[in-house]
Design a protein around this motif. Structure first.
Motif, PDB file in Angstrom:
ATOM      1  N   LEU A   8       0.833  -1.201   0.000  1.00 51.19           N
ATOM      2  CA  LEU A   8       0.000   0.000   0.000  1.00 51.19           C
ATOM      3  C   LEU A   8       0.867   1.250   0.000  1.00 51.19           C
ATOM      4  O   LEU A   8       0.579   2.215  -0.704  1.00 51.19           O
ATOM      5  CB  LEU A   8      -0.935   0.007   1.209  1.00 51.19           C
ATOM      6  N   ASN A  37      -8.731  -0.423  -3.045  1.00 53.65           N
ATOM      7  CA  ASN A  37      -9.508   0.157  -1.950  1.00 53.65           C
ATOM      8  C   ASN A  37      -8.859  -0.048  -0.583  1.00 53.65           C
ATOM      9  O   ASN A  37      -9.516   0.089   0.451  1.00 53.65           O
ATOM     10  CB  ASN A  37     -10.931  -0.423  -1.946  1.00 53.65           C
ATOM     11  N   SER A  38      -7.549  -0.354  -0.579  1.00 53.73           N
ATOM     12  CA  SER A  38      -6.833  -0.479   0.684  1.00 53.73           C
ATOM     13  C   SER A  38      -6.664   0.900   1.306  1.00 53.73           C
ATOM     14  O   SER A  38      -6.690   1.920   0.616  1.00 53.73           O
ATOM     15  CB  SER A  38      -5.462  -1.111   0.459  1.00 53.73           C
ATOM     16  N   VAL A  39      -6.493   0.944   2.613  1.00 56.10           N
ATOM     17  CA  VAL A  39      -6.381   2.221   3.313  1.00 56.10           C
ATOM     18  C   VAL A  39      -5.073   2.312   4.082  1.00 56.10           C
ATOM     19  O   VAL A  39      -4.501   1.300   4.490  1.00 56.10           O
ATOM     20  CB  VAL A  39      -7.566   2.445   4.276  1.00 56.10           C
ATOM     21  N   GLU A  43      -6.868   6.040   6.908  1.00 50.97           N
ATOM     22  CA  GLU A  43      -7.986   5.453   6.185  1.00 50.97           C
ATOM     23  C   GLU A  43      -8.181   6.070   4.803  1.00 50.97           C
ATOM     24  O   GLU A  43      -9.278   6.083   4.250  1.00 50.97           O
ATOM     25  CB  GLU A  43      -9.281   5.550   7.006  1.00 50.97           C
ATOM     26  N   ARG A  44      -7.096   6.592   4.227  1.00 46.69           N
ATOM     27  CA  ARG A  44      -7.150   7.127   2.872  1.00 46.69           C
ATOM     28  C   ARG A  44      -6.736   6.065   1.867  1.00 46.69           C
ATOM     29  O   ARG A  44      -5.798   5.308   2.103  1.00 46.69           O
ATOM     30  CB  ARG A  44      -6.248   8.359   2.737  1.00 46.69           C
ATOM     31  N   THR A  45      -7.450   6.050   0.764  1.00 48.91           N
ATOM     32  CA  THR A  45      -7.182   5.095  -0.304  1.00 48.91           C
ATOM     33  C   THR A  45      -6.298   5.758  -1.369  1.00 48.91           C
ATOM     34  O   THR A  45      -6.095   6.980  -1.355  1.00 48.91           O
ATOM     35  CB  THR A  45      -8.496   4.649  -0.955  1.00 48.91           C
ATOM     36  N   ALA A  67     -12.567   1.490  -7.854  1.00 48.97           N
ATOM     37  CA  ALA A  67     -12.302   2.204  -6.606  1.00 48.97           C
ATOM     38  C   ALA A  67     -13.626   2.728  -6.055  1.00 48.97           C
ATOM     39  O   ALA A  67     -14.501   3.154  -6.810  1.00 48.97           O
ATOM     40  CB  ALA A  67     -11.345   3.358  -6.853  1.00 48.97           C
ATOM     41  N   LYS A  71     -15.785   6.484  -0.555  1.00 51.03           N
ATOM     42  CA  LYS A  71     -15.173   5.938   0.661  1.00 51.03           C
ATOM     43  C   LYS A  71     -14.557   7.083   1.469  1.00 51.03           C
ATOM     44  O   LYS A  71     -13.715   7.826   0.965  1.00 51.03           O
ATOM     45  CB  LYS A  71     -14.095   4.921   0.300  1.00 51.03           C
ATOM     46  N   ASP A  73     -12.286   8.976   4.533  1.00 51.88           N
ATOM     47  CA  ASP A  73     -11.113   8.708   5.354  1.00 51.88           C
ATOM     48  C   ASP A  73     -11.490   8.868   6.826  1.00 51.88           C
ATOM     49  O   ASP A  73     -12.673   8.965   7.157  1.00 51.88           O
ATOM     50  CB  ASP A  73      -9.939   9.619   4.948  1.00 51.88           C
TER      51      ASP A  73
END
Length: 235
Positions: A8, A37-39, A43-45, A67, A71, A73
């Motif tokens: 990531l 879509n990992s953070v 918690e940002r992608t 994506a 979503k 953060d």
């Protein structure tokens, strides 16, 4: 010794470097599609990060790779909020076209999209000019607080018969936009609101009319009140 980066971390790095490492970015996602879509710790992608830098090619690629456009953060900010706040209008257009919610609250207090370079575009695409946050404040309250005359004019110009701008809505403590403009001694903003029809006699929960709030005090407050009287007369 260089710090070892996770997959990531590498993806975020490549997003920020765009467009120079675009091919590597696609390779990394191709090997592990779940990274889209990992953070990170906030918690940002990758979509958040590419929106922040205005990397339109990467934004389009991430959207094509499914994506999640809405979503949030850890602060409740989506990629659209970030792109709008940075003034990346092309990215804003792309995200809205992909279904991003223009009325989604943008932080933990529920504040919706605020004045920025992309505001006109967002309003034209259906952003609610009367959207309320958890403090029962609308965009007009926020603009009045900061004295954003240009944004106040934009909101006034965006008012229509079917979506009329509400000038006299009180927030949680009964303050209207005019209360807040006067509280911050933003005389030009106050004059603009009054000329648009703001109620100078409306009381907040403390029983104060807009021009009676103590505000910043001193000569600044006195001068703001006098300026309003000079241009609009006495309440």
């Amino acid at each position: 010794m260089p710090l070892a980066l996770s997959s990531l971390d590498n993806l975020i790095l490549l997003t920020l470097i765009s467009p120079h490492q675009f091919s590597l970015l696609r390779t990394l996602i191709g090997e592990n599609p779940g990274l889209v879509n990992s953070v990170d710790a906030d918690e940002r992608t990758p979509l958040h990060w590419s929106a922040s830098t205005g990397s339109i090619d990467i934004v389009r690629y991430l959207i094509d790779q499914r994506a999640e456009v809405d979503k949030p953060d850890s602060s409740g900010w989506t990629a659209l909020h970030i792109a709008a706040s940075a003034g990346h209008e092309v990215v804003v257009q792309e995200l809205i076209g992909a279904g991003a919610d223009v009325n989604r609250p943008s932080n933990l207090l529920g504040i919706t999209l605020l004045p920025n370079l992309a505001s006109r575009l967002l309003i034209s695409r259906g952003a609610d000019i009367n959207a309320r946050d958890k403090a029962n404040q609308q965009p007009l309250h926020r603009a009045a607080t900061t004295g954003s005359v240009g944004f106040i004019r934009l909101l006034l110009d965006s008012s229509t018969a079917s979506s009329k701008l509400r000038l006299n809505t009180g927030d949680r403590i009964g303050n209207t936009p005019l209360h807040l403009a006067m509280d911050s001694a933003h005389a030009e903003a106050a004059v603009l609101l009054i000329n648009a029809g703001a109620d100078r006699g409306r009381l907040n929960l403390d029983g104060e009319a807009p021009e009676d709030v103590p505000g910043v005090g001193g000569s600044e407050q006195k001068n703001a009140r006098q300026h309003v009287i000079d241009l609009c007369g006495k309440p």
